[in-house]
Each structure stands twice: as C-alpha cells, then as structure tokens.
Enzyme design. Structure first.
Site, PDB file in Angstrom:
ATOM      1  CE  LYS A  18       5.301  -0.502   9.682  1.00 28.99           C
ATOM      2  NZ  LYS A  18       4.377   0.016   9.464  1.00 28.99           N
ATOM      3  CG  HIS A  53      -4.809 -35.844  16.006  1.00 26.14           C
ATOM      4  ND1 HIS A  53      -4.817 -37.161  16.978  1.00 26.14           N
ATOM      5  CD2 HIS A  53      -5.665 -35.182  14.982  1.00 26.14           C
ATOM      6  CE1 HIS A  53      -6.022 -37.520  15.901  1.00 26.14           C
ATOM      7  NE2 HIS A  53      -6.531 -36.426  15.255  1.00 26.14           N
ATOM      8  CD  GLU A  92       9.322  -5.971   7.233  1.00 24.19           C
ATOM      9  OE1 GLU A  92       8.487  -4.703   7.280  1.00 24.19           O
ATOM     10  OE2 GLU A  92       8.855  -6.271   8.733  1.00 24.19           O
ATOM     11  CD  GLU A 115      -2.493  -4.330  11.385  1.00 21.25           C
ATOM     12  OE1 GLU A 115      -1.068  -4.804  10.823  1.00 21.25           O
ATOM     13  OE2 GLU A 115      -2.448  -3.968  10.179  1.00 21.25           O
ATOM     14  CE  LYS A 163      -3.265   2.811   2.545  1.00 28.07           C
ATOM     15  NZ  LYS A 163      -3.779   2.337   4.142  1.00 28.07           N
ATOM     16  N   GLY A 222      -4.642  -1.434   5.170  1.00 27.99           N
ATOM     17  CA  GLY A 222      -4.396  -3.186   4.100  1.00 27.99           C
ATOM     18  C   GLY A 222      -4.886  -4.127   5.185  1.00 27.99           C
ATOM     19  NE  ARG A 223      -6.930  -4.029  11.206  1.00 26.84           N
ATOM     20  CZ  ARG A 223      -5.916  -2.541  10.749  1.00 26.84           C
ATOM     21  NH1 ARG A 223      -4.770  -1.931   9.915  1.00 26.84           N
ATOM     22  NH2 ARG A 223      -6.709  -1.813  11.071  1.00 26.84           N
TER      23      ARG A 223
HETATM   24  O1  F6P Z   1       3.326  -2.920   9.506  1.00 25.42           O
HETATM   25  C1  F6P Z   1       1.708  -3.324   9.601  1.00 25.42           C
HETATM   26  C2  F6P Z   1       1.476  -2.765   7.773  1.00 25.42           C
HETATM   27  O2  F6P Z   1       1.101  -0.935   8.469  1.00 25.42           O
HETATM   28  C3  F6P Z   1       0.498  -3.434   8.137  1.00 25.42           C
HETATM   29  O3  F6P Z   1      -1.003  -2.708   8.648  1.00 25.42           O
HETATM   30  C4  F6P Z   1      -0.244  -3.468   6.165  1.00 25.42           C
HETATM   31  O4  F6P Z   1      -1.068  -4.523   6.254  1.00 25.42           O
HETATM   32  C5  F6P Z   1       1.360  -4.008   6.684  1.00 25.42           C
HETATM   33  O5  F6P Z   1       2.270  -3.775   7.046  1.00 25.42           O
HETATM   34  C6  F6P Z   1       2.056  -3.894   4.596  1.00 25.42           C
HETATM   35  O6  F6P Z   1       2.306  -2.527   5.023  1.00 25.42           O
HETATM   36  P1  F6P Z   1       2.290  -2.143   2.656  1.00 25.42           P
HETATM   37  O7  F6P Z   1       1.261  -2.415   2.514  1.00 25.42           O
HETATM   38  O8  F6P Z   1       2.187  -0.727   2.837  1.00 25.42           O
HETATM   39  O9  F6P Z   1       4.181  -2.706   2.816  1.00 25.42           O
END
Ligand code: F6P
Length: 533
Positions: A499, A370, A201, A339, A195, A253-254
């Site tokens: 972060k 199990h 990452e 979240e 987003k 995002g979620r």
């Molecule tokens: O760190 C949390 C977050 O902001 C989530 O809410 C989001 O889904 C995820 O990181 C990834 O963010 P982005 O889509 O901006 O890479």
C-alpha cells in the site's frame, strides 16, 4: 511448541488403505457430528496416536484458555492491543461481553435493530431514491468489506427477495464502470463499506459512484449509506449520521460480516433470514465453547489442517464446495485463512519454527473436476482436499441433478483415496486390445497413486442458519490453528508495504515525481507503462 514429534509421526504415517483395513469402524471413529452437520476426516492419514498427539498439542498450546479469552473480550490481538469479538456480533444469549470494563452488547443490539429497520424500509420502499423505490444496491468495499457479503448474497440466492445487490471492489475502473452501467442512479442505493474509511480502492470508487449519481440525483447523500468504525470520516462523503452504521475496532475486517458490513446481505434476504444466519454462527460458537476437544468440529478441522500442513508438509489446501452457490466461498476462506495465519513471526516476536498457514484455494465442484483435478489426482504434489456438500438442494424439481452432484463429490474423495494401481490399469488397457510395450506405456498413464487425503463436510441444506454455521466453523478453525502456531491471527501487517509503495508510485506514474531511487526493473516497467498514445 515442539513440532518435531508431529513431524516424526507424520513421517511414519500409515496409508489410508492400512488405516481402513485395520479398523472397520474408522469412518465413525474419525468423524464428528454436530446437530445435522457431519465432518468426516477418516480419509486423512491421522491414526489413533497421531490424533492423541494433536489433541495434546492443542491442549498444551492453551486453546481452551485462549478461546475463553477471545469470547470474554480480552485483548488477544496483542500487536494492535484490541479485543477480538466478532462473536459478540452474533451473541444471541443475554450474557454481557466486557471490553475495558464496558458491556458492548447493548451497542451491538442497538446497531442490529437500526440495520433491521433500515433494511426493511429499503425493502418495503419506505426509503426511496429520487426516482422511487430502491431497485439496486451497490456495496462498495474491498477485502473483508466485500468478500463476506458478496459470498453470502450469492450463497443465499433462494432467500433473496429484496432489491438486486451488486458489489464493487477493485480500484480498476472497469469494476465500477461495468457495475454502474445499466443501473438507474435515481433508484440505486450505494453502501460504502470500509472499516477504516481510508482504503484507497473504496474511497476512489465511492467518489466515482457519487459523481455518477450526481448527474441525475440532487441529494446524493440521501442515497448513500456508510458502514465503518470511523464514523467521523463518513461525513466527508455527505452521508447523514442516520445512514451510518458503526462498529468497533474489536471486529476484524475479515470477520465483520456479522455486523454492519452484512447490511447488503440483510437488505437482500431480510432481517429475519439475517437473524437465522447469525443464529447459525452462534450455534457454532456455543458448540466450539462447550464440546470436548475431540468432539469439537472447529478443533478437529484445525487439527486436520495442522496435520496436513505442519505435520506432513502439504503446502496448500483446496476448498471444494459441491454447491454452486458457494462459488465465492474459496475466495472468502482465502482471505480468512491466509490474512489471519500467513505469518512468520510468533506473538512474542520470535521467528516461527514451523510452516505458517497454508495456501488456500479452490472452486466449486463439479466445475473444478474438468479443470484442475488432474493435478490433484496425478500430480507429484499432494493437495489435501476439503469437500463440502448438502444433503438436499433448493430445487426439488431437479433432485436428479443433486444426486449427480453428490455422487461426483463422493466419487472424488473415494478416487483420491483408493486410486488405481498399475495392475488394474494394465487389465483395463489389455481389454482394449493393447499388448507388449504399448500396453505397459499406456497403462502407466492411467495409474492413480491414491492414498491422497481429503475431508468431507456434509450439511442438510444451504440455509441462512447452515451458512452461518459453516463460516463460524472456519473462523474458529483459523483461531485454533493460530493459537497452535503461537501467532496473532488478527493483524495483517503484511498488506502494508505494498500500500505504501503504491501511494508513492502513483505520482511517479502521473509524471509528478521522478522514479529516481527505484530499482531498474520497476523503472523499466514504469517507462513502458507511461508510454500512452
Ligand atoms: O488491506 C487489507 C485490509 O485491511 C483487510 O484486512 C480489510 O478487510 C480490507 O483491507 C478493507 O479494509 P477497510 O474495510 O478498512 O476498507
């Protein structure tokens, strides 16, 4: 909201045995049906007065007004001054949705059509890699830019007739290395899903994938696509504008699976099945907007959650799909619920005077039986369980296995409810020849306390439409719980501090800056981790 009445009611709750004993019609009266979907919450300790109280609490919290505010584009995400409009991404009617006076629907439909054109071109081989038709798609994203499509691609495996789809999320190089190993860079399409297009990452993994591809492919940009609200930033990776699928900041995002973040799913199952997935969610949206509160699936699911957590004080809830293809659903719900509602400050800045949302966890059945069900049945803590199961599987030739699956699902909620008393356990062990103190000792280990709450969601079959319904059901459940708690379910400030500190620690690990000022525990760990051969 005054939570005292709820806690008092919960303290005085009747047992499941008593509730079923006094009302032969309980199962019917404490379940909700929408279309072909049935939600049975009769195996919770909610009685008639409790339900009336919960419903009045929801009404007093303004759930209905807030719901309309969300659907109509008001800025209910107050701490970020944003609308919350994932529902617009699956709006299938012809209504306008206004944000700041501008209808967002033409843009939504245009992007949806571009996604469909692109995914059909990838699937048909019209969009090619340097080495020919695309055989593999790698979605690079994390959190909401990963969990949704990863969960849904697995869930809809019977509909998957496009290229293979892989997911890379972790900054741990093992993830990208293991995923790319064995793939042909000349027939791979990489989708960078972020987003913000700043997530460390995702940006790191995207660069790694680009370098991997550049060893064999001349124009890597032609085999990359981007999904983002930050369309200006996507050019930095050399991704052509026609390969960028944008969305707006009113999609959290979620909650973003329904739009461009769902591209990998669309490529896997095709635009028509993706459309059915959206239709399922839209169907649940309409139900959520129209059904009276006591017949409203998301509302009743939320009220069960509030009862168990804020009322009875049960700190966790287990999501237990008896559906192997929903393996990633608990992880998806974990982000969705934790979240969204894991907050201790109310919208107005005051401290919450009740527990925030619960810890959500789970695994598919029967595997979990199990592994961790031991604790659910006999541990000292009560874990409310949310079972899910389809009436029918996708493998008619294995219908006998589906029967076993269903029998196990129903057996678990029954066992949790009825338990097994000492008398019964003693009789069983006596039959095996035990007597005296040994009989008593062994029998006690075989007692199940019972009276443990669970709900069961039954759906006809895990189709794209039904998956859309299920996810939208849980999204709205989170919304209702959030409104009742008085929190903002749509920000996530709690992820920021880690972060920031990670950014500051990276140069320390590289030896570029000193660890001065760090606490002694962090320094000890740094010392250990910096020792490399
Ligand atoms: O760190 C949390 C977050 O902001 C989530 O809410 C989001 O889904 C995820 O990181 C990834 O963010 P982005 O889509 O901006 O890479």
């Amino acid at each position: 909201m005054n939570w005292t009445d709820l806690k008092t009611s919960a303290e005085q709750r009747a047992t499941l045995a008593a509730l079923f004993g006094e009302n032969p019609n309980r199962a019917h009266e404490y379940s909700v049906q929408h279309g072909d979907m049935l939600f049975d919450y009769s195996k919770t300790q909610i009685g008639a007065d409790d339900r009336a109280l919960l419903l009045s609490m929801a009404a007093n919290a303004g759930v209905e007004a807030r719901r309309e505010a969300m659907f109509s584009g008001e800025k209910i995400n107050e701490t970020e001054d944003r609308a919350v409009l994932h529902t617009a991404l699956r709006e299938m009617g012809d209504r306008s949705v206004l944000v700041d006076g501008v209808d967002v629907m033409p843009g939504v439909r245009e992007t949806r059509a571009r996604m469909a054109d692109f995914s059909e071109a990838v699937r048909s081989g019209a969009v090619k890699g340097q080495g020919g038709a695309i055989t593999d798609v790698v979605n690079i994203g994390i959190g909401g830019s990963d969990l949704g499509p990863a969960m849904a691609v697995l869930a809809l495996a019977p509909y998957h007739d496009g290229p293979r789809v892989h997911f890379v999320s972790n900054v741990d190089g093992a993830d990208v290395a293991d995923t790319l190993r064995g793939l042909d860079p000349t027939t791979t399409l990489v989708i960078v899903a972020s987003k913000t297009f700043t997530t460390i990452e995702t940006m790191t993994n995207a660069r790694t994938a680009q370098e991997w591809m550049a060893e064999r492919v001349t124009d890597t940009g032609a085999q990359f696509a981007a999904l983002s609200t930050a369309e200006d930033k996507t050019a930095e990776l050399g991704i052509a504008p026609e390969r960028v699928f944008g969305f707006e900041d009113w999609v959290g995002g979620r909650y973003s699976l329904w739009g461009p973040i769902g591209l990998s799913l669309m490529i896997a199952i095709g635009a028509d099945d993706f459309d059915a997935f959206l239709r399922g969610a839209y169907d649940m949206d309409c139900h959520f907007r129209d059904a009276p509160l006591d017949q409203n699936l998301p509302v009743m699911l939320a009220l069960v959650g509030v009862w168990n957590n804020q009322g009875c004080g049960h700190a966790t809830r287990a999501v237990l799909p008896y559906d192997q293809r929903l393996t990633r659903l608990p992880a998806y719900f974990q982000q969705l619920e934790m979240e969204s509602n894991g907050k201790s400050v109310a919208m107005d800045g005051s401290a919450l005077d009740v527990n925030s949302g619960p810890v959500v966890w789970g695994e598919p059945g029967t595997n979990g039986q199990h592994a961790f069900y031991q604790l659910i049945h006999q541990g000292t803590r009560v874990v409310p369980c949310e079972f899910m199961v389809a009436r029918e599987g996708h493998e008619p030739e294995l219908a006998h296995q589906h029967e076993l699956l269903v029998a196990n699902c129903l057996a678990q909620s029954e066992a949790l409810m009825v338990g097994r008393g000492l008398e019964q356990a003693t009789a069983i062990m006596a039959k095996r020849g035990l007597t005296g103190a040994e009989l008593d000792r062994q029998a006690r280990h075989r007692v199940f306390p019972g009276d443990r709450p669970s709900t069961t969601l039954v759906y006809p079959k895990l189709t794209p439409f039904v998956l859309g319904q299920i996810i939208a059901l849980y999204e709205h459940r989170v919304f209702v719980e959030g409104v009742m708690l008085g929190i903002n379910s749509y920000d996530q400030w709690g992820v920021e501090l880690g972060k920031e500190l990670a950014n500051a620690l990276t140069p320390v690990l590289r030896g570029e800056t000193s660890d001065k000022g760090k606490d002694s525990s962090t320094r000890l760990l740094l010392d250990y981790l910096r020792q490399r051969d």
